[in-house]
Design an enzyme around this catalytic site. Structure first.
Site, PDB file in Angstrom:
ATOM      1  N   CYS A 111       0.821  -1.229   0.000  1.00  0.00           N
ATOM      2  CA  CYS A 111       0.000   0.000   0.000  1.00  0.00           C
ATOM      3  C   CYS A 111       0.849   1.271   0.000  1.00  0.00           C
ATOM      4  O   CYS A 111       0.316   2.366  -0.189  1.00  0.00           O
ATOM      5  CB  CYS A 111      -0.938  -0.013   1.193  1.00  0.00           C
ATOM      6  SG  CYS A 111      -1.862  -1.548   1.326  1.00  0.00           S
ATOM      7  N   HIS A 228      -3.240   6.751   2.473  1.00  0.00           N
ATOM      8  CA  HIS A 228      -3.764   5.435   2.092  1.00  0.00           C
ATOM      9  C   HIS A 228      -5.095   5.220   2.819  1.00  0.00           C
ATOM     10  O   HIS A 228      -5.202   5.460   4.023  1.00  0.00           O
ATOM     11  CB  HIS A 228      -2.750   4.364   2.493  1.00  0.00           C
ATOM     12  CG  HIS A 228      -3.268   2.976   2.347  1.00  0.00           C
ATOM     13  ND1 HIS A 228      -3.953   2.561   1.235  1.00  0.00           N
ATOM     14  CD2 HIS A 228      -3.212   1.909   3.187  1.00  0.00           C
ATOM     15  CE1 HIS A 228      -4.293   1.295   1.385  1.00  0.00           C
ATOM     16  NE2 HIS A 228      -3.860   0.879   2.552  1.00  0.00           N
ATOM     17  N   ASN A 258     -10.288  -0.387   0.576  1.00  0.00           N
ATOM     18  CA  ASN A 258      -8.826  -0.355   0.516  1.00  0.00           C
ATOM     19  C   ASN A 258      -8.374  -0.909  -0.840  1.00  0.00           C
ATOM     20  O   ASN A 258      -8.594  -2.084  -1.129  1.00  0.00           O
ATOM     21  CB  ASN A 258      -8.286  -1.208   1.678  1.00  0.00           C
ATOM     22  CG  ASN A 258      -6.780  -1.274   1.733  1.00  0.00           C
ATOM     23  OD1 ASN A 258      -6.098  -0.982   0.757  1.00  0.00           O
ATOM     24  ND2 ASN A 258      -6.251  -1.664   2.877  1.00  0.00           N
TER      25      ASN A 258
HETATM   26  O1  UT7 Z   1      -3.752  -1.797   3.624  1.00  0.00           O
HETATM   27  C1  UT7 Z   1      -2.997  -2.423   4.608  1.00  0.00           C
HETATM   28  C2  UT7 Z   1      -3.315  -1.891   5.882  1.00  0.00           C
HETATM   29  N1  UT7 Z   1      -4.449  -2.606   6.466  1.00  0.00           N
HETATM   30  C3  UT7 Z   1      -5.065  -2.050   7.474  1.00  0.00           C
HETATM   31  O2  UT7 Z   1      -4.756  -0.959   7.829  1.00  0.00           O
HETATM   32  C4  UT7 Z   1      -6.141  -2.834   8.214  1.00  0.00           C
HETATM   33  C5  UT7 Z   1      -6.000  -2.566   9.691  1.00  0.00           C
HETATM   34  N2  UT7 Z   1      -6.966  -3.257  10.503  1.00  0.00           N
HETATM   35  C6  UT7 Z   1      -8.295  -2.927  10.521  1.00  0.00           C
HETATM   36  O3  UT7 Z   1      -8.731  -2.075   9.787  1.00  0.00           O
HETATM   37  C7  UT7 Z   1      -9.182  -3.579  11.564  1.00  0.00           C
HETATM   38  O4  UT7 Z   1      -8.371  -4.300  12.473  1.00  0.00           O
HETATM   39  C8  UT7 Z   1     -10.237  -4.538  10.961  1.00  0.00           C
HETATM   40  C9  UT7 Z   1     -11.294  -3.741  10.227  1.00  0.00           C
HETATM   41  C10 UT7 Z   1      -9.576  -5.534  10.022  1.00  0.00           C
HETATM   42  C11 UT7 Z   1     -10.932  -5.318  12.074  1.00  0.00           C
HETATM   43  O5  UT7 Z   1     -11.514  -4.425  13.006  1.00  0.00           O
HETATM   44  P1  UT7 Z   1     -11.260  -4.607  14.569  1.00  0.00           P
HETATM   45  O6  UT7 Z   1     -12.035  -3.586  15.248  1.00  0.00           O
HETATM   46  O7  UT7 Z   1      -9.780  -4.622  14.794  1.00  0.00           O
HETATM   47  O8  UT7 Z   1     -11.912  -6.008  14.839  1.00  0.00           O
HETATM   48  P2  UT7 Z   1     -11.241  -7.312  15.496  1.00  0.00           P
HETATM   49  O9  UT7 Z   1     -10.341  -7.964  14.525  1.00  0.00           O
HETATM   50  O10 UT7 Z   1     -10.721  -6.955  16.851  1.00  0.00           O
HETATM   51  O11 UT7 Z   1     -12.524  -8.215  15.693  1.00  0.00           O
HETATM   52  C12 UT7 Z   1     -13.565  -7.846  16.613  1.00  0.00           C
HETATM   53  C13 UT7 Z   1     -14.700  -8.837  16.454  1.00  0.00           C
HETATM   54  C14 UT7 Z   1     -14.241 -10.299  16.457  1.00  0.00           C
HETATM   55  O12 UT7 Z   1     -15.246 -11.070  17.087  1.00  0.00           O
HETATM   56  P3  UT7 Z   1     -15.078 -11.537  18.615  1.00  0.00           P
HETATM   57  O13 UT7 Z   1     -13.804 -12.323  18.658  1.00  0.00           O
HETATM   58  O14 UT7 Z   1     -15.002 -10.265  19.424  1.00  0.00           O
HETATM   59  O15 UT7 Z   1     -16.306 -12.342  18.849  1.00  0.00           O
HETATM   60  C15 UT7 Z   1     -14.200 -10.659  15.002  1.00  0.00           C
HETATM   61  O16 UT7 Z   1     -14.381 -12.034  14.766  1.00  0.00           O
HETATM   62  O17 UT7 Z   1     -15.324  -8.627  15.186  1.00  0.00           O
HETATM   63  C16 UT7 Z   1     -15.392  -9.862  14.482  1.00  0.00           C
HETATM   64  N3  UT7 Z   1     -15.316  -9.577  13.078  1.00  0.00           N
HETATM   65  C17 UT7 Z   1     -16.397  -9.294  12.337  1.00  0.00           C
HETATM   66  N4  UT7 Z   1     -17.704  -9.236  12.657  1.00  0.00           N
HETATM   67  C18 UT7 Z   1     -18.564  -8.918  11.680  1.00  0.00           C
HETATM   68  C19 UT7 Z   1     -14.211  -9.489  12.275  1.00  0.00           C
HETATM   69  N5  UT7 Z   1     -14.581  -9.172  11.025  1.00  0.00           N
HETATM   70  C20 UT7 Z   1     -15.939  -9.047  11.050  1.00  0.00           C
HETATM   71  C21 UT7 Z   1     -16.881  -8.736  10.076  1.00  0.00           C
HETATM   72  N6  UT7 Z   1     -18.180  -8.653  10.431  1.00  0.00           N
HETATM   73  N7  UT7 Z   1     -16.543  -8.446   8.792  1.00  0.00           N
END
Ligand code: UT7
Length: 302
Positions: A111, A228, A258
């Site tokens: 990215c 980005h 993204n």
């Molecule tokens: O371009 C390269 C750079 N990439 C980035 O910058 C991405 C950086 N990361 C992010 O943007 C975020 O970490 C994400 C959007 C990928 C995830 O958001 P988060 O707030 O960090 O969520 P998490 O991974 O901590 O997950 C929280 C909960 C989990 O459930 P439990 O374990 O609390 O029950 C996940 O399983 O959300 C769940 N979850 C979802 N739920 C509904 C993860 N993805 C989804 C989804 N829909 N799509």
């Protein structure tokens, strides 16, 4: 370095949050709240990194309004070219009828690719020379649509800029921290979302602050910051940490999601077309992502 013209291209097909919620266990509410993304453009079967790069580059060259003979360098940033060889850049040279006495190559800095390419070109160009810099990605072809933690994030598109050398030195800063655990692509994208999120906020905040200082500016003097587009919360966190209001960050991720190396040039082109950039404005371009890589440029718009 001066940006003479920009262009972008996005596939017509759109994948909404609602559509995704019929494919994996997710919801429009979760995606909007956690990322800010509402739709992403998805390439049809006949759309490739090359076709989109060609459309974006054609628009950038038309906007720059220069003879093709002035282009001395083509750099394409991508992790999704269909072929290992020829490079996207070489195929573009052929398709756009650019001169043969040039250099053309691709780079993979995920990215941060467009930023790394801009810096490379600006250091390379001699007086009166121009370069075509493109970021183009078909991330939908390496996205696992069974994995809800990644498939809601990514989209396809391309962005391009024609640049020319200028007397004004470019202030830039880059970092690389080799890591294959947080973000890795084999057949599909794999990501430790939380770890990448933390890296993104810290590195974006640090690189914007450092490049601003390097340019002899204060954060209060910045007019527009084009980063980005990975997650609305990453931009909001950087805005808060820097004490720079969100209205100075350009944001288009609700529509595009993204798009990796295409994200900064698409945002730049949309900002240009929205009439947001005026002569002498102080502009930051910043990217971060797989590698891990990050890069930021401070420039005066001219
Ligand atoms: O371009 C390269 C750079 N990439 C980035 O910058 C991405 C950086 N990361 C992010 O943007 C975020 O970490 C994400 C959007 C990928 C995830 O958001 P988060 O707030 O960090 O969520 P998490 O991974 O901590 O997950 C929280 C909960 C989990 O459930 P439990 O374990 O609390 O029950 C996940 O399983 O959300 C769940 N979850 C979802 N739920 C509904 C993860 N993805 C989804 C989804 N829909 N799509």
């Amino acid at each position: 370095m001066r940006i003479l013209g920009t262009g972008s291209a996005a596939p017509k097909n759109v994948l909404t949050n609602q559509m995704l919620s019929t494919m994996v266990d997710t919801s429009d509410e979760w995606i909007v709240e956690r990322t800010g993304i509402r739709t992403r453009h998805i390439a049809a079967d006949d759309e490739t990194a090359l076709t989109m790069a060609r459309d974006a580059a054609t628009r950038a060259l038309a906007a720059a309004d220069i003879p093709a003979s002035r282009i001395k360098l083509v750099i394409c940033a991508s992790v999704t070219n269909e072929l290992r060889c020829p490079s996207l850049a070489c195929s573009l040279q052929r398709d756009l009828g650019l001169p043969e006495e040039i250099m053309a190559f691709d780079i993979n800095a995920a990215c941060s690719g467009f930023i790394f390419a801009l810096i490379t070109a600006s250091e390379f160009l001699k007086a009166d020379d121009c370069a075509l810099i493109v970021g183009s990605e078909v991330l939908s072809r390496i996205t696992d649509y069974n994995d809800r933690s990644t498939c809601v994030l990514f989209g396809d598109g391309a962005g391009a800029a024609v640049i020319e050398s200028s007397d004004e030195p470019l202030s830039w800063i880059t970092t690389v921290k080799g890591d294959d655990q947080m973000l890795m692509i084999d057949d599909y994208i794999h990501m430790d979302g939380q770890a990448v999120f933390k890296f993104a906020v810290e590195t974006l905040t640090r690189s914007i602050r450092s490049v601003t200082e390097k340019a002899g500016l204060t954060l209060a003097e910045l007019d527009l910051i084009i980063c980005h587009q990975a997650n609305q919360r990453i931009l909001a966190s950087a805005s808060k940490r820097l004490g720079v209001a969100m209205d100075r960050f350009f944001v288009n991720l609700a529509e595009h999601g993204n798009t990796s190396a295409a994200s900064v040039p698409i945002a730049l082109d949309e900002a240009v077309r929205a009439g947001l950039l005026h002569k002498d404005m102080r502009v930051i371009l910043a990217g971060f992502g797989g590698g891990l890589t990050s890069g930021a440029i401070a420039m005066r718009w001219s």
